[in-house]
Enzyme design. Structure first.
Site, mmCIF file in Angstrom:
data_model
loop_
_atom_site.group_PDB
_atom_site.id
_atom_site.type_symbol
_atom_site.label_atom_id
_atom_site.label_comp_id
_atom_site.label_asym_id
_atom_site.label_seq_id
_atom_site.Cartn_x
_atom_site.Cartn_y
_atom_site.Cartn_z
ATOM 1 N N THR A 166 -4.321 -0.373 -11.082
ATOM 2 C CA THR A 166 -3.624 -1.407 -10.313
ATOM 3 C C THR A 166 -4.281 -2.770 -10.538
ATOM 4 O O THR A 166 -3.598 -3.781 -10.680
ATOM 5 C CB THR A 166 -3.619 -1.047 -8.813
ATOM 6 O OG1 THR A 166 -3.058 0.251 -8.662
ATOM 7 C CG2 THR A 166 -2.812 -2.039 -7.999
ATOM 8 N N LYS B 17 0.361 3.193 5.823
ATOM 9 C CA LYS B 17 -0.520 2.066 6.159
ATOM 10 C C LYS B 17 0.205 0.719 6.175
ATOM 11 O O LYS B 17 -0.076 -0.127 7.020
ATOM 12 C CB LYS B 17 -1.666 1.993 5.146
ATOM 13 C CG LYS B 17 -2.713 3.056 5.322
ATOM 14 C CD LYS B 17 -3.919 2.622 4.505
ATOM 15 C CE LYS B 17 -4.753 3.809 4.122
ATOM 16 N NZ LYS B 17 -5.869 3.400 3.269
ATOM 17 N N CYS C 39 -15.609 4.876 -3.824
ATOM 18 C CA CYS C 39 -15.916 5.127 -2.402
ATOM 19 C C CYS C 39 -15.821 6.608 -2.055
ATOM 20 O O CYS C 39 -16.521 7.097 -1.178
ATOM 21 C CB CYS C 39 -14.981 4.323 -1.505
ATOM 22 S SG CYS C 39 -15.324 2.561 -1.561
ATOM 23 N N ASP D 290 -8.064 -0.048 -4.739
ATOM 24 C CA ASP D 290 -9.206 0.829 -4.981
ATOM 25 C C ASP D 290 -9.134 1.512 -6.342
ATOM 26 O O ASP D 290 -9.795 2.517 -6.553
ATOM 27 C CB ASP D 290 -9.298 1.880 -3.866
ATOM 28 C CG ASP D 290 -8.068 2.779 -3.853
ATOM 29 O OD1 ASP D 290 -7.137 2.529 -4.653
ATOM 30 O OD2 ASP D 290 -8.027 3.729 -3.055
ATOM 31 N N ASN D 291 -8.313 0.994 -7.243
ATOM 32 C CA ASN D 291 -8.258 1.647 -8.555
ATOM 33 C C ASN D 291 -8.052 0.643 -9.682
ATOM 34 O O ASN D 291 -7.447 -0.409 -9.510
ATOM 35 C CB ASN D 291 -7.168 2.727 -8.572
ATOM 36 C CG ASN D 291 -5.787 2.126 -8.511
ATOM 37 O OD1 ASN D 291 -5.211 1.793 -9.539
ATOM 38 N ND2 ASN D 291 -5.244 1.937 -7.307
ATOM 39 N N CYS E 117 -10.247 -13.661 -17.442
ATOM 40 C CA CYS E 117 -9.536 -12.874 -16.440
ATOM 41 C C CYS E 117 -10.253 -11.541 -16.225
ATOM 42 O O CYS E 117 -11.302 -11.275 -16.808
ATOM 43 C CB CYS E 117 -8.085 -12.671 -16.880
ATOM 44 S SG CYS E 117 -7.884 -11.473 -18.215
ATOM 45 N N ASP F 220 0.873 -1.187 0.000
ATOM 46 C CA ASP F 220 0.000 0.000 0.000
ATOM 47 C C ASP F 220 0.906 1.231 0.000
ATOM 48 O O ASP F 220 1.828 1.325 0.810
ATOM 49 C CB ASP F 220 -0.914 0.012 1.229
ATOM 50 C CG ASP F 220 -2.113 0.943 1.034
ATOM 51 O OD1 ASP F 220 -3.261 0.468 1.099
ATOM 52 O OD2 ASP F 220 -1.885 2.162 0.799
HETATM 53 ZN ZN LIG Z 1 -8.801 -12.119 -20.190
#
Ligand SMILES: [Zn+2]
Length: 254
Positions: free
Chosen positions: A132, A84, A185, A128-129, A170, A60
């Site tokens: 990433t 964090k 959020c 949260d994105n 995936c 993080d």
């Molecule tokens: Zn795929």
């Protein structure tokens, strides 16, 4: 071998015939990468540490903000402004001193991720994105690593598990568009127990899989409506044109 202290600490899960001593030894030998230590990563990291997963990599790049405390149950009010990942490692070592925690405080990128994945058995995406998530997904597909992904915003939660050889596709098959959704959020809000529920289920799948049990969720997408307390289950489908797993699967089929 497990020590007397380990037999005592893990006695309630050792009693489960699906776990037992062999499962506990597997957990002890395991390494899990947890991407993101927020509302999802809090229960995930606490449960994995408590269960005796031997090695955790805690990634993080953020510091603790006062607005995080409403749902990120790893942290204390006195910790605001501190990193964090460092806070999490301290808390988790306090919970279970026998585990090892490595921290990564730089944002995960396509270039930095491969070194982190060395020796990793499983990846739990709690970030949260979108950027990433796509980087983590592509790395898991290319290294044939199981991925447990969760998210929650408003009263909507989402959970899915991808396992090699990714026959059901995936994350990029499901979300080919890499643009950040406007609803997150920060803009739409979220209740603590929503991320707590999804994170706890990510932890459940992680502990089962690391102990040698199959995941009943593999290749499926579960959607949770927290207002109605209703679950919807969808089967994931591989996109043969997916730039991440399409070619890979075609190679397997040849
Ligand atoms: Zn795929």
């Amino acid at each position: 071998m497990l020590s007397d202290s380990e037999f005592l600490r893990y006695s309630r899960q050792l009693l489960l015939e699906e776990i037992g001593e062999e499962g506990q030894r597997r957990l002890k030998r395991s390494t899990a990468l947890i991407v993101g230590l927020g509302g999802l990563g809090s229960p995930v990291s606490l449960y994995l540490a408590a269960a005796g997963v031997g090695s955790l990599i805690l990634a993080d790049d953020d510091t603790l903000h006062q607005t995080n405390l409403q749902r990120q149950i790893l942290f204390d009010s006195a910790d605001v402004k501190k990193p964090k990942a460092e806070l999490a490692a301290k808390r988790l070592k306090g919970l279970n001193p026998s585990i090892s925690c490595r921290i990564e405080t730089q944002r995960i990128t396509q270039d930095s991720l491969p070194t982190l994945l060395h020796d990793v058995d499983l990846v739990i995406d709690c970030c949260d994105n979108m950027a990433t998530r796509h980087v983590v997904n592509a790395a898991c597909v290319s290294r044939s690593l199981p991925l447990i992904s969760g998210s929650a915003v408003g009263f909507s939660g989402q959970l899915f598990v991808l396992t090699p050889p990714f026959a059901e596709g995936c994350y990029a098959c499901l979300y080919p568009d890499k643009e950040e959704p406007s609803r997150n959020c920060r803009t739409a809000g979220v209740l603590g127990p929503m991320v707590g529920a999804i994170g706890s289920l990510q932890a459940l799948e992680a502990v089962k899989m690391l102990a040698g049990m199959p995941s009943a969720l593999s290749g499926q997408l579960r959607l949770f409506n927290g207002k109605q307390h209703a679950w919807t289950s969808l089967k994931l489908r591989r996109d043969p044109l997916c730039s991440v797993c399409g070619g890979q699967h075609a190679n397997h089929a040849e």
